[in-house]
Design a protein around this motif. Structure first.
Motif, PDB file in Angstrom:
ATOM      1  N   ALA A 192      36.686  33.679  40.974  1.00 38.44           N
ATOM      2  CA  ALA A 192      37.563  33.325  42.098  1.00 38.44           C
ATOM      3  C   ALA A 192      39.027  33.533  41.735  1.00 38.44           C
ATOM      4  CB  ALA A 192      37.310  31.884  42.513  1.00 38.44           C
ATOM      5  N   SER A 193      39.425  33.054  40.556  1.00 46.52           N
ATOM      6  CA  SER A 193      40.841  33.144  40.180  1.00 46.52           C
ATOM      7  C   SER A 193      41.144  34.363  39.328  1.00 46.52           C
ATOM      8  CB  SER A 193      41.229  31.892  39.395  1.00 46.52           C
ATOM      9  OG  SER A 193      40.467  31.846  38.201  1.00 46.52           O
ATOM     10  N   ALA A 195      40.894  34.224  36.233  1.00 49.57           N
ATOM     11  CA  ALA A 195      41.375  33.675  34.952  1.00 49.57           C
ATOM     12  C   ALA A 195      40.298  33.802  33.877  1.00 49.57           C
ATOM     13  CB  ALA A 195      41.749  32.207  35.136  1.00 49.57           C
ATOM     14  N   SER A 197      38.185  32.145  31.564  1.00 48.41           N
ATOM     15  CA  SER A 197      37.767  30.751  31.375  1.00 48.41           C
ATOM     16  C   SER A 197      37.101  30.536  30.023  1.00 48.41           C
ATOM     17  CB  SER A 197      36.816  30.351  32.503  1.00 48.41           C
ATOM     18  OG  SER A 197      35.872  31.376  32.731  1.00 48.41           O
ATOM     19  N   GLN A 389      29.250  36.732  42.797  1.00 52.09           N
ATOM     20  CA  GLN A 389      30.277  35.851  43.355  1.00 52.09           C
ATOM     21  C   GLN A 389      29.781  35.222  44.664  1.00 52.09           C
ATOM     22  OE1 GLN A 389      34.026  37.874  43.566  1.00 52.09           O
ATOM     23  NE2 GLN A 389      35.176  35.969  43.873  1.00 52.09           N
ATOM     24  N   ARG A 418      47.179  38.384  36.022  1.00 52.73           N
ATOM     25  CA  ARG A 418      45.955  38.630  36.745  1.00 52.73           C
ATOM     26  C   ARG A 418      46.114  38.161  38.190  1.00 52.73           C
ATOM     27  NH1 ARG A 418      42.238  39.906  33.422  1.00 52.73           N
ATOM     28  NH2 ARG A 418      43.326  39.245  31.574  1.00 52.73           N
TER      29      ARG A 418
END
Ligand code: C2E
Ligand code: CA
Ligand code: CA
Length: 418
Positions: A192-193, A195, A197, A389, A418
């Motif tokens: 979603a982001s 990032a 993780s 997703q 990002r």
């Protein structure tokens, strides 16, 4: 001038080892295309240096002499093994017959003579090799691999591990001793982001002579040699040290470390992990240990006990390669896991296979019901990412985002906006 001492009669019968290659060449040539040659390897194990060992080896050699035909040879290969080179054979069965005769000559002896029980391995030329080195290696592998049967014929299909052992045992011991392994880090992305993780630590070994050796090869050999705990300790120690560097550079995600099946039988594992985390100042909840289902199938209770110790320290556990192997949903209930990693074999067919889509979607739903986080592994295509997703997959790992990276490259990757 005194005469040179006469050679010991047995030593006279031995062909010097330096001539092995030439003898093989000659026997093959003499035999022509219809005949084979065999190297029969006989090893007396667990012998200590000294007269007794020499005596046993001489005894072995002298009892084998009646087997030899004029063009055959006997070699002393090292301090506890001899090799017979037999030519003009009509195939493996012929060589087996000779090996059985050798066995009889060695232990069907009168009661006041010593019975000898060598391990015997057979390699055929040209099938398994055309030179001394290849044939000795193959015959030695056969002798060790078929230890219970006392006589083994080299079988290339059964022998993957044997070959790796011959090739890798010493280099691997040296590499472990000299710290010549290194680690790669593969980013795991929250889709979603975008990032990072998490990162998974993956073992790498670039040998000067042998080139790059895959983790699968390293682990198979280390496991067989009983070096897996030592190797894993190195991975944990080095992984956590690098993790502390990443954290100093601002990285806030998690670190995942793979455990091999035999690691779960190590009663010192949890203690080792605890110490290493204290040394590098790592919060336990940021570290995940990945295990596979097959790892816990044997000795389930013992493995479970050790996994619970790791959990009690606050670390997380992930079930790796989910969907391969035994994949029983029962493990989802019985193991104290926090994360499920869906194997690449499901991910790679997602776009084409409606069944795989159904399986993956249901597995993600089920995992979420059980409060498990889900990582999709081996994601290479945008279509795979989109489907995962859509099904609510929490974390994505795969070449689509990044291959495993060296620490410096990971730092660059992390710094990219990002
Ligand atoms: P794994 O734990 O399932 O690790 C993921 C493997 O998939 C890695 O292979 C990684 O390079 C590869 N991979 C990641 N993304 C993709 C992709 O998009 N496409 C493809 N084709 N492959 C991808 P690697 O590094 O060769 O490791 C293979 C296996 O060796 C690992 O599978 C793990 O079971 C084992 N292994 C690696 N390092 C260690 C270690 O430190 N300890 C233990 N016990 N096992 C390790
Ligand atoms: Ca893994
Ligand atoms: Ca995996």
């Amino acid at each position: 001038m005194s005469n040179p001492r006469p050679l010991h009669p047995i030593k006279q019968k031995l062909t010097p080892l330096g001539q092995l290659d030439e003898c093989i060449r000659q026997t093959l040539e003499r035999g022509g295309p219809d005949k084979q040659s065999a190297l029969i390897y006989l090893e007396l194990r667990h012998l200590h240096p000294g007269h007794y060992r020499d005596h046993l080896l001489e005894c072995l050699t002298s009892r084998l002499l009646p087997l030899l035909r004029p063009a055959d040879h006997i070699f002393q290969l090292d301090s506890h093994s001899v090799g017979l080179l037999l030519g003009q054979l009509n195939g493996t069965s012929h060589a087996l017959l000779a090996a059985h005769r050798a066995k009889t000559l060695l232990h069907d002896v009168s009661s006041d003579e010593l019975k000898l029980y060598p391990q015997i391995g057979i390699a055929m030329a040209p099938e398994h090799g055309r030179d001394g080195e290849a044939l000795i290696d193959a015959a030695k592998i056969a002798a060790h691999q078929f230890a219970e049967e006392h006589i083994g014929v080299y079988d290339p299909d059964r022998d993957w591990l044997g070959q790796q052992l011959v090739r890798l045992e010493q280099p691997l011991r040296n590499a472990l001793y000299d710290n010549r392994f290194h680690l790669a880090f593969q980013p795991q992305i929250a889709p979603a982001s975008g990032a990072v993780s998490g990162v998974e630590v993956l073992l790498r070994w670039e040998d000067e002579l042998l080139g790059s050796i895959s983790p699968y090869e390293i682990i198979s050999v280390a496991d067989y040699l009983g070096l897996m705990d030592q190797l894993t300790h190195w991975v944990i120690q080095t992984g956590l040290r690098n993790f502390s560097q990443l954290r100093l550079a601002g990285y806030q995600g998690t670190l995942s470390i793979n455990l091999a099946p035999n690691n779960l039988r190590d009663p010192h594992l949890a203690g080792f992990i605890g110490n290493a985390m204290a040394v590098w100042g790592i919060p336990a909840e940021l570290v995940t240990f990945e295990i596979t289902e097959s790892a816990v199938i044997e000795e389930f209770e013992l493995s479970l006990k050790h996994l619970q110790q790791i959990k009690q320290m606050g670390c997380k556990l992930a079930l790796d390669d989910f969907g391969t192997g035994y994949s029983s949903l029962a493990y989802l209930k019985r193991l104290p896991i926090d994360e499920l990693k869906i194997d690449r074999s499901f991910v790679m067919q997602l776009a084409e296979s409606a069944e795989d889509r159904a399986i993956v979607e249901s597995v993600i739903t089920l995992a979420h019901r059980l409060q498990l986080m889900v990582t999709g592994e081996g994601v290479e295509q945008a279509a795979e990412l989109a489907l995962l997703q859509q099904y609510g997959c929490d974390q994505i790992q795969g070449y689509y985002y990044s291959r495993p990276l060296k620490l410096a490259d990971l730092l660059t990757f992390l710094a990219k906006p990002r």
